[in-house]
Scaffold this active site. Structure first.
Site, PDB file in Angstrom:
ATOM      1  N   LYS A   1       3.715   0.557   9.415  1.00 18.15           N
ATOM      2  CA  LYS A   1       2.433   0.142   9.995  1.00 18.15           C
ATOM      3  C   LYS A   1       2.638  -0.906  11.084  1.00 18.15           C
ATOM      4  O   LYS A   1       2.147  -0.761  12.197  1.00 18.15           O
ATOM      5  CB  LYS A   1       1.505  -0.440   8.910  1.00 18.15           C
ATOM      6  CG  LYS A   1       1.085   0.558   7.869  1.00 18.15           C
ATOM      7  CD  LYS A   1       0.109  -0.055   6.874  1.00 18.15           C
ATOM      8  CE  LYS A   1       0.694  -1.203   6.082  1.00 18.15           C
ATOM      9  NZ  LYS A   1       1.827  -0.834   5.220  1.00 18.15           N
ATOM     10  N   THR A   2       3.365  -1.937  10.728  1.00 23.16           N
ATOM     11  CA  THR A   2       3.577  -2.999  11.707  1.00 23.16           C
ATOM     12  C   THR A   2       4.403  -2.478  12.885  1.00 23.16           C
ATOM     13  O   THR A   2       4.100  -2.785  14.044  1.00 23.16           O
ATOM     14  CB  THR A   2       4.257  -4.215  11.040  1.00 23.16           C
ATOM     15  OG1 THR A   2       3.476  -4.598   9.901  1.00 23.16           O
ATOM     16  CG2 THR A   2       4.337  -5.394  11.980  1.00 23.16           C
TER      17      THR A   2
ATOM     18  N   ASP B   1      -3.451  -6.693  12.021  1.00 27.14           N
ATOM     19  CA  ASP B   1      -2.480  -6.297  10.985  1.00 27.14           C
ATOM     20  C   ASP B   1      -2.934  -6.875   9.642  1.00 27.14           C
ATOM     21  O   ASP B   1      -3.684  -7.848   9.604  1.00 27.14           O
ATOM     22  CB  ASP B   1      -1.077  -6.829  11.334  1.00 27.14           C
ATOM     23  CG  ASP B   1       0.040  -6.100  10.544  1.00 27.14           C
ATOM     24  OD1 ASP B   1      -0.282  -5.171   9.776  1.00 27.14           O
ATOM     25  OD2 ASP B   1       1.225  -6.454  10.719  1.00 27.14           O
ATOM     26  N   GLU B   2      -2.492  -6.298   8.561  1.00 28.78           N
ATOM     27  CA  GLU B   2      -2.849  -6.760   7.205  1.00 28.78           C
ATOM     28  C   GLU B   2      -4.372  -6.885   7.061  1.00 28.78           C
ATOM     29  O   GLU B   2      -4.887  -7.868   6.518  1.00 28.78           O
ATOM     30  CB  GLU B   2      -2.188  -8.113   6.888  1.00 28.78           C
ATOM     31  CG  GLU B   2      -0.684  -8.179   7.143  1.00 28.78           C
ATOM     32  CD  GLU B   2       0.166  -7.649   5.992  1.00 28.78           C
ATOM     33  OE1 GLU B   2      -0.402  -7.143   5.010  1.00 28.78           O
ATOM     34  OE2 GLU B   2       1.405  -7.717   6.105  1.00 28.78           O
TER      35      GLU B   2
ATOM     36  N   GLN C   1      -2.271  -3.436  -1.079  1.00 25.65           N
ATOM     37  CA  GLN C   1      -1.568  -4.703  -0.908  1.00 25.65           C
ATOM     38  C   GLN C   1      -2.509  -5.877  -0.701  1.00 25.65           C
ATOM     39  O   GLN C   1      -2.110  -6.926  -0.213  1.00 25.65           O
ATOM     40  CB  GLN C   1      -0.590  -4.623   0.272  1.00 25.65           C
ATOM     41  CG  GLN C   1       0.568  -3.681   0.018  1.00 25.65           C
ATOM     42  CD  GLN C   1       1.614  -3.743   1.128  1.00 25.65           C
ATOM     43  OE1 GLN C   1       2.252  -4.753   1.322  1.00 25.65           O
ATOM     44  NE2 GLN C   1       1.756  -2.664   1.873  1.00 25.65           N
TER      45      GLN C   1
ATOM     46  N   ARG D   1       9.222  -4.519  -1.492  1.00 29.00           N
ATOM     47  CA  ARG D   1      10.029  -5.290  -0.537  1.00 29.00           C
ATOM     48  C   ARG D   1      11.468  -4.788  -0.549  1.00 29.00           C
ATOM     49  O   ARG D   1      12.252  -5.082   0.341  1.00 29.00           O
ATOM     50  CB  ARG D   1      10.041  -6.795  -0.879  1.00 29.00           C
ATOM     51  CG  ARG D   1       8.704  -7.545  -0.829  1.00 29.00           C
ATOM     52  CD  ARG D   1       7.944  -7.332   0.429  1.00 29.00           C
ATOM     53  NE  ARG D   1       6.959  -6.274   0.244  1.00 29.00           N
ATOM     54  CZ  ARG D   1       6.380  -5.607   1.232  1.00 29.00           C
ATOM     55  NH1 ARG D   1       6.676  -5.851   2.481  1.00 29.00           N
ATOM     56  NH2 ARG D   1       5.498  -4.657   0.998  1.00 29.00           N
TER      57      ARG D   1
HETATM   58  P1  ATP Z   1       4.347  -3.449   4.907  1.00 29.52           P
HETATM   59  O1  ATP Z   1       3.297  -2.653   4.235  1.00 29.52           O
HETATM   60  O2  ATP Z   1       5.315  -4.001   3.917  1.00 29.52           O
HETATM   61  O3  ATP Z   1       3.816  -4.441   5.880  1.00 29.52           O
HETATM   62  P2  ATP Z   1       4.868  -1.707   7.124  1.00 29.52           P
HETATM   63  O4  ATP Z   1       4.090  -0.481   6.841  1.00 29.52           O
HETATM   64  O5  ATP Z   1       4.293  -2.668   8.076  1.00 29.52           O
HETATM   65  O6  ATP Z   1       5.239  -2.411   5.754  1.00 29.52           O
HETATM   66  P3  ATP Z   1       7.250  -1.849   8.701  1.00 29.52           P
HETATM   67  O7  ATP Z   1       7.647  -3.208   8.327  1.00 29.52           O
HETATM   68  O8  ATP Z   1       6.647  -1.625  10.031  1.00 29.52           O
HETATM   69  O9  ATP Z   1       6.316  -1.238   7.579  1.00 29.52           O
HETATM   70  O10 ATP Z   1       8.485  -0.848   8.565  1.00 29.52           O
HETATM   71  C1  ATP Z   1       9.300  -0.766   7.395  1.00 29.52           C
HETATM   72  C2  ATP Z   1      10.740  -0.406   7.745  1.00 29.52           C
HETATM   73  O11 ATP Z   1      10.816   0.935   8.177  1.00 29.52           O
HETATM   74  C3  ATP Z   1      11.274  -1.246   8.881  1.00 29.52           C
HETATM   75  O12 ATP Z   1      12.612  -1.529   8.598  1.00 29.52           O
HETATM   76  C4  ATP Z   1      11.157  -0.312  10.078  1.00 29.52           C
HETATM   77  O13 ATP Z   1      12.110  -0.629  11.060  1.00 29.52           O
HETATM   78  C5  ATP Z   1      11.403   1.042   9.468  1.00 29.52           C
HETATM   79  N1  ATP Z   1      10.760   2.145  10.181  1.00 29.52           N
HETATM   80  C6  ATP Z   1       9.451   2.262  10.452  1.00 29.52           C
HETATM   81  N2  ATP Z   1       9.186   3.426  11.090  1.00 29.52           N
HETATM   82  C7  ATP Z   1      10.379   4.072  11.218  1.00 29.52           C
HETATM   83  C8  ATP Z   1      10.782   5.337  11.791  1.00 29.52           C
HETATM   84  N3  ATP Z   1       9.911   6.169  12.341  1.00 29.52           N
HETATM   85  N4  ATP Z   1      12.087   5.647  11.748  1.00 29.52           N
HETATM   86  C9  ATP Z   1      12.977   4.813  11.178  1.00 29.52           C
HETATM   87  N5  ATP Z   1      12.665   3.635  10.624  1.00 29.52           N
HETATM   88  C10 ATP Z   1      11.378   3.257  10.641  1.00 29.52           C
HETATM   89 MG    MG Z   2       3.663  -4.690   7.868  1.00 31.71          MG
END
Ligand code: ATP
Ligand code: MG
Length: 740
Positions: free
Chosen positions: A32-33, A218-219, A249, A600
């Site tokens: 997401k981020t 975000d969040e 979350q 995590r």
């Molecule tokens: P959270 O809910 O914990 O905030 P998030 O959904 O924001 O998580 P991110 O932190 O953006 O997730 O990404 C999680 C991990 O996955 C990071 O290490 C990111 O680099 C990796 N990642 C995200 N998208 C891809 C992709 N398309 N290919 C490879 N790695 C990815």
């Molecule tokens: Mg995030």
């Protein structure tokens, strides 16, 4: 933009969908981020949107900083755009427009300390009983009012005109007047006033609506009602709002976050596009499945299931230790084992439910010389309240310890300012005596202000009493006495804030430290204890290169990731924690926190619990966490659970218990106070010939009582002690058959 190739089709779709409302609703670690930062980069690089027209908000400064770094990395250079926390975005707006609400340029922003000072003067002005109506009491109510945009008048109307409501109303009203008079806003005002500016000045609203062509949050699941209004108003015109979040979350409901904001986004913004990201890139298959098996027990959630291309990987390791010290030793030992050449210590995180849990891990890690950092908090022995209480105990052990005395002379506030302290110190120097001796001089004390002299007299009396009796007291009794009789605890209790709550938790945890030592040595003297503590407190394996194991609460770990994650304290009453027992929704919020914690982990997740736990100075048999029982057992590595633990996971073992009481530091606090009180009350009952027991010296017989205050006892071990009535932990000996 070639970086977009790194995204999967859904992520790319979201990044490219720039016009119109967009909800990215997805589970943890689904990118997401990452998608959001790519989206910003895409807008700037490909669509030629000026960074000036983009607003991205998030919750913490750390998160905002990281987002900025990621965007800058993607577009190859610095950008001057608004990637901010809610508070700082609002402050920027208000710097320009607060005049409209009657504020003058350069208005002040009051932090919690300023707020308290302001409220204190109001309590005085209104002639209220400051024991019953503490500043914190009013400030808490006011803060939750402001979160709902409720004015003093609204408050009165909503809650009726009974006696108490009227008082709150008056305090709130006066507080607002005082802030205005001082040209100041508190943190809650920042949000509230930004929204007010928008409501009252169409031109200002229009200015920002037009400027921010693209808005991102975000969040989003953790927004409260006023943050929600802020975002909604800004997005009204362009409707290019992208919110990112995960209803699973939401972990800040207890602070007013409203999960409905994310669940009802589609209602708020017609034609909103919803993108669900279902592929998780962070965790192995087993970790993901395990986290899912827990969170799916929550009702009223949007069902989503994450999948991963990654191998199932290792199973979740679960270890049930005999007690919390074995738990910590196990974790430290595992870190030692898993830390190979290719790994950094910073690949390991220990995420606990409450800060007070950090202590045992700090000790175990130090023991193995593993570097660690406590994030979002201090190392246990660096915490203010811990240092304060240690200073009190040092002072009891040696009243001539000027350093210790200086630290606590005005903690709690006794009206001794820096100047007065300087004078007292100068006097001690001239007289060549300790500072404590100066304070014990009635002439000197008499010359101080009324408040200061009363405070100092109490300090001197309490410390002298305990100091004289230190040989005859248990360390834990000295500790209780210091907390209660110096007024230290009372001040924290009266504050009634989250911060004070945390401090009380840490102080209660200090009792566990003492118990640990007392368990080994019933006759432990204060001197011995202080020596051991001094060693602990000075161990400094702080690693500046940040190559250190990370310790923090699960709350502060939101959004972060680590290859190896340990979640200790998987026990009912600790996690889910005592807060879950007060409120119905509490348990579901704790379950979401568990989900945040588990997700995590990238490669390995290890859960631990302790059969016997001493926390906040109280030892209890525990039951394994409800969350453990909910977890799909097939995903747990049985081999890693030592054979002797088998019984602990046996359902029959579980059923043998009634529901354990939550570990509640406030319950402990009550007991501490009760004990001190009982001892003070139990003075006059002893007479020569009475059979007594003393926790340190055992059984004995009262020989005589001098002046009604010194009880002389000859103990069975042959020793003869003079004990101070009202202080000595002496009780009447009751033969066993009477006890039964
Ligand atoms: P959270 O809910 O914990 O905030 P998030 O959904 O924001 O998580 P991110 O932190 O953006 O997730 O990404 C999680 C991990 O996955 C990071 O290490 C990111 O680099 C990796 N990642 C995200 N998208 C891809 C992709 N398309 N290919 C490879 N790695 C990815
Ligand atoms: Mg995030």
């Amino acid at each position: 933009m070639k970086e977009l190739d790194n995204l999967n089709p859904q992520q790319r779709e979201a990044a490219l969908y720039t016009e119109g409302p967009l909800l990215i609703l997805a589970g943890a670690g689904s990118g997401k981020t990452s998608t959001m930062t790519h989206r910003i980069a895409y807008l700037i690089k490909e669509k030629g949107v000026s960074p000036y027209r983009i607003l991205a908000v998030t919750f913490t400064n750390k998160a905002a900083g990281e987002m900025r770094d990621r965007v800058e990395a993607l577009i190859g250079g610095g950008v001057n755009m608004w990637i901010l926390t809610f508070h700082s975005a609002c402050l920027r707006i208000l710097r320009k427009h607060a005049g409209l609400l009657g504020y003058k340029d350069g208005f002040a922003v009051y932090d919690p300390t300023d707020q308290k000072a302001a409220m204190k003067s109001i309590v005085k002005e209104l002639n209220l009983d400051d024991k019953r109506y503490t500043p914190a009491y009013f400030l808490n109510i006011i803060s939750s009012c402001k979160e709902k945009a409720m004015t003093p008048d609204d408050y009165l109307q909503t809650y009726g005109e009974d006696y108490k409501t009227k008082i709150v109303y008056q305090a709130y009203q006066s507080y607002e007047t005082l802030l205005k008079k001082n040209n100041a806003m508190d943190f809650d005002d920042l949000l509230l006033n930004a929204v007010r500016v928008f409501q009252r000045d169409e031109a200002a609203l229009l200015e920002y609506q037009q400027r921010f062509q693209y808005i991102m949050v975000d969040e989003y699941q953790d927004t409260n009602s006023i943050q929600y209004t802020f975002v909604k108003m800004l997005a009204e015109q362009h409707q290019n709002i992208c919110v990112v979040g995960d209803d699973d979350q939401c972990i800040y409901q207890w602070r007013g976050a409203d999960i409905r904001n994310i669940l009802e986004f589609e209602k708020d913004f017609k034609n909103a596009k919803v993108v669900k990201l279902e592929q998780n890139y962070r965790s192995t298959g087993n970790i993901l499945a395990a986290a899912h098996s827990v969170i799916e027990k929550n009702r009223g959630r949007k069902d989503k299931k994450l999948w991963t291309e990654q191998e199932p990987g290792n199973k979740i390791v679960y270890f049930r230790a005999d007690d919390e010290r074995e738990e910590a030793r196990y974790v430290a030992q595992e870190i030692d084992r898993l830390k190979t050449k290719e790994r950094n210590y910073s690949d390991f995180a220990i995420l606990y439910r409450t800060n007070a849990q950090s202590r045992t891990f700090e000790e175990a890690l130090s023991g193995r010389e593993i570097p660690y950092r406590v994030l979002g908090g201090l190392r246990y022995y660096d915490r203010k309240e811990v240092k304060d209480i240690i200073s009190y105990m040092r002072l009891v052990q040696n009243p001539a310890d000027d350093l210790a005395l200086v630290r606590i002379i005005n903690e709690p506030k006794r009206g001794i300012g820096a100047k007065t302290l300087e004078k007292l110190q100068a006097l001690a120097k001239v007289r060549e005596v300790s500072l404590f001796q100066v304070l014990a001089d009635e002439e000197v004390v008499g010359s101080l202000s009324a408040k200061a002299s009363a405070g100092i007299r109490n300090l001197v009396e309490v410390v002298s009493q305990y100091s004289a009796e230190q040989e005859n007291l248990r360390v834990s009794d000295i500790y209780d006495g210091m907390l209660v009789k110096t007024g230290y605890l009372k001040v924290l209790e009266d504050q009634n804030t989250l911060e004070a709550e945390g401090r009380i938790e840490n102080l209660m945890e200090f009792k566990s430290v003492i118990y640990d030592y007392e368990k080994e040595d019933m006759q432990l003297s204060l001197l011995e204890f202080m020596e051991r503590i001094a060693l602990m407190a000075e161990v400094d394996n702080h690693d500046e290169n940040e190559n250190a194991v990370v310790l923090m609460t699960m709350h502060s770990a939101k959004g972060l990731e680590f290859p190896f994650v340990f979640l200790p304290g998987m026990e009912d009453g600790l996690f889910p924690g005592w807060r879950a027992f007060d409120r119905e929704e509490g348990l579901e919020e704790e379950r979401r926190l568990c989900y945040v914690g588990m997700t995590r982990a990238k490669e390995r997740l290890c859960l631990t619990s302790a059969n016997l736990r001493t926390l906040y100075g109280k030892t209890d048999l525990t039951r394994e966490s409800q969350f453990l029982r909910e977890l799909d057992k097939r995903l747990i590595d049985g081999d890693a659970i030592y054979e002797k633990r088998k019984s602990a996971r046996d359902p029959a073992f579980l059923d043998g218990y009634s529901r354990p009481k939550p570990f509640n530091p406030f319950q402990q606090l009550k007991e501490v106070k009760q004990q001190v009180k009982e001892k003070a009350a139990s003075t006059e009952h002893f007479e020569p010939g009475d059979e007594v027991v003393h926790p340190k010296f055992g059984r004995g017989t009262v020989d005589k009582v001098d002046h009604g205050s010194i009880i002389c006892v000859s103990f069975l071990d042959g020793s003869y002690k003079k004990l101070a009535a009202g202080l000595a932990p002496l009780s009447r000996y009751i033969p066993k058959k009477e006890r039964d």
